[in-house]
Structures are given as structure tokens and as C-alpha cells.
Design an enzyme around this catalytic site. Sequence first.
Site, short mmCIF file in Angstrom:
data_model
loop_
_atom_site.label_atom_id
_atom_site.label_comp_id
_atom_site.label_asym_id
_atom_site.label_seq_id
_atom_site.Cartn_x
_atom_site.Cartn_y
_atom_site.Cartn_z
N ASP A 159 0.74 -1.16 -0.13
CA ASP A 159 0.03 0.06 0.01
C ASP A 159 1.13 1.24 0.16
OD1 ASP A 159 -2.34 1.34 0.22
OD2 ASP A 159 -3.28 0.17 1.44
N ASP A 219 -10.81 2.97 -3.47
CA ASP A 219 -11.14 1.44 -3.23
C ASP A 219 -12.51 1.18 -3.49
OD1 ASP A 219 -8.59 1.84 -1.62
OD2 ASP A 219 -9.67 1.55 0.53
C1 GLA Z 1 -6.09 1.13 1.26
C2 GLA Z 1 -6.07 0.30 0.27
C3 GLA Z 1 -7.29 -0.78 0.54
C4 GLA Z 1 -6.68 -1.45 1.79
C5 GLA Z 1 -6.70 -0.40 2.91
C6 GLA Z 1 -6.18 -0.99 4.26
O1 GLA Z 1 -7.27 1.99 1.55
O2 GLA Z 1 -6.41 0.93 -0.96
O3 GLA Z 1 -7.27 -1.66 -0.61
O4 GLA Z 1 -5.74 -2.31 1.71
O5 GLA Z 1 -5.83 0.52 2.66
O6 GLA Z 1 -6.14 -0.35 5.43
#
Ligand code: GLA
Length: 414
Positions: A159, A219
Site C-alpha cells: 500500500d 477503494d
Molecule cells: C487502502 C487500500 C485498501 C486497503 C486499506 C487497508 O485504503 O487501498 O485496499 O488495503 O488501505 O487499510
Amino acid sequence: MCRAVFLLALTVLVCPAAEALDNGLALKPTMGWLHWERFMCNTDCYKDPNNCISERLYMQMADVMVKEGWKEAGYEYVCIDDCWPSHQRDAKGRLQADPKRFPGGIKKLADYVHSKGLKLGIYADVGKNTCAGYPGSLGYYEADAQTFADWDVDLLKFDGCYMDWKLLGEGYMNMSRALNKTGRSILYSCEWPLYEWPHKQPDYKAIRETCNHWRNFDDVYDSWSSIKSILDWTASHQDIIAPSAGPGGWNDPDMLVIGNFGLSHDQQESQMALWAIMAAPLLMSNDPRDICPRSKKLLQNTDIIAISQDPLGKQGQCTIKVDNFEVWERPLSKKRLAIAVLNTQEIGGPRGFFIRAAPGWKICDPQCNVTQILPQYKELGVQTPHTKLVVSVNPSGTTLLTVTPTSDYAGLIL
Ligand code: GLA
């Protein structure tokens, strides 16, 4: 001069946009399960032992993946997302799993998942902290890569939270090198472009050379508006992102949320069809221990999975938007084509679409064979450029076809 131009044109034609990360992995879009959208950062194993982020969850997932046909359908990776580690590194500075929730540790969990013939994915962050506030890998790339390799992990989702955006590229490239240096094959899933877009247009050549797939946009949530926003973003940036996809490296529009709570069945079919057209990783985030049979059947549909995993490895694109329809087309091996017609009109009933209006329909000259995959499997037979075939598409649903050109003069040529 002419010859030089010709050679240049030929080079452009035969060479993919950029070299893929050369680790031999992700030659087809990755398939598996990832905990985030469905289970998030649920760490309360006292109140919710069945759904908290713990070794038990992944072991149960591995069991069900084998028992319920997921593995056989191609879903291979069982992936941990955020919130697995302890808030402190160990005395030697290594990441460690939360001891209460992962009493056996990650290596044991990997052994278990491997014993089922599956692979284990883990999550870390290029910056100081993970998005949920656990320790990040900044300053520890080599150590963390080695830890993951020592644990026999097979995939790393990396990430991009808590990182100076100007250092993202360097960070992602350093982790790629660190993974490579361990000598273990670890599929590398990045979020580099997602965190770079607000500041500059990402360098997709470098990203493809560094990562096996990469998130570009927000997301995914368990809602049709989220799926629509991902499709809209992808369609409006496809000229920039689609050419970089191919065996070894893929654009990642995020998880499949099929089998959860927010999508109607038609909308679930749209996500499945369009993720296959986009050559997207098929990482579901749902609860296969408790999933409605219709969603399960859709996720395990071998005809759709065959489109997703087509060996040509070319990402499909949105080719027209007309009258509240979107046509998405993906070239397949053997000169075949997949066509998805999405009805974006969220009022009224099923509407008919004249299929010859799809730009890719030209491969039906002189003839083609058409199979409908969604909403129901149906052989639609031999068609021509002038066909009057109308396909019916439900509101926010998708009709998915495969088109195979027929060489009807083959007999004569022989
Ligand atoms: C970010 C990523 C997600 C997930 C969250 C976890 O938002 O884009 O896919 O991994 O972090 O905290």
C-alpha cells in the site's frame, strides 16, 4: 529512410508498451480472495471470533476454497490485507503477526495454505505506517522482503499510505528489488499510481517494470455507485492505462464484491463481466463460507473466467457510449472477441441493443459465430455484418457475448 520508418513502425507494432516485471508471475490476471472489503480491520476476536482478522479466518477460507470448487475454478491466492501485524516490530526489527490473533505465526499459516494447494498473500506499506496505522516498511524494505520470503509468502500487496508522494516511485522500485533479491517468487501488487495521480500522471512504463499489478483508483465499496465510478474512471483514462496491461502486469480496479450485500444480481453480473473484459485481477472480497448459490455460480462461471484468463492478455476497452448503453470489447486469442453491453439506464425494464452497432462487430464480415455468456448461456448462431440481432440488457446489467469469426471459405481454399 522509408525502410527505417517501416522498421520503426514494425517495432511499435510487435513490441508491447513496456517490459513487464520479469519474475515469471501473473502471466494471467491473478485470481484469489482478499480480506479487505468484506472484513476490513475487524480485530475484535472476542466479540466476533468468526470474522476477525486472525489465522482462523484464512485457514477457514483455504478450507472452503478447496471444498467448494473455488480452487478448481482458478482462485488460488488467499490474501491477508491490513491489520494483521503487531503494533511493534520484534527485538530484531522484524514485522511480527499479532500474537493473539495469529498464535501460530505467518509461516505456519503459509504451510497450511500450501498444504491445500493454494498460495498465501500478505500486506504491507511503502510508507511509515499502513493505512490502518500498523508499522509501515519505510526503512525496512530489505528486512521485510526477507521476512516475507522466510515465511514462504507468495504475494505482497504493498500500500502507499503515510509516504511523501515524491518518494513513491523510489520506494516501490526498492521493494521490487528487495523481493527479487530474496530469490523467492513473490507476486508484487502495488498501489503506486493510485497515490501518484493526485500529483502527476504516473509513469506506467516504470510501473509495469516494477509491479505485477497496480491499483489506479479509489477503494471499491459494496455498492453500484462504487462499481460505476471505477468503470467511469477506467473508461476516461483507458488510453493512458490500458496499453500497459499484458502478461506479467495488470491494471487493478480492486476487489470483486460479488456475493456481499450491496449489488443486485444484475449488477454482480456487470462487475464480473467487466472485470473479465478489463483483464483485471479477480480477487474476491466476500465470505465464501456463506454465499448465495447464484453469486457463487457467477464467480465460478468458466466461460467468464476463460475471458479473464485469455492467453492474449490484452485489456479490453469501452468502445462506445450511446443511448445509455456502454459497449466494452476485449480482443481474445484466435482472433475472437468478447463484447459486453452494459445498460446504464437505471429506470424501466430490459432494453434491446442492436449488436451490429458494436465497433468490433466488423470481425463478423463475412460471418461469425456468437455465444451469449450472460445473463444466460445461449448459442446465438452464425451472424453477418447486416444481422438484425438485438440483445436484451437489464437495467444496470450486462449482456456478455463471445464472437468467433468463421472462415467459411476454408474448405474451398483447401
Ligand atoms: C487502502 C487500500 C485498501 C486497503 C486499506 C487497508 O485504503 O487501498 O485496499 O488495503 O488501505 O487499510
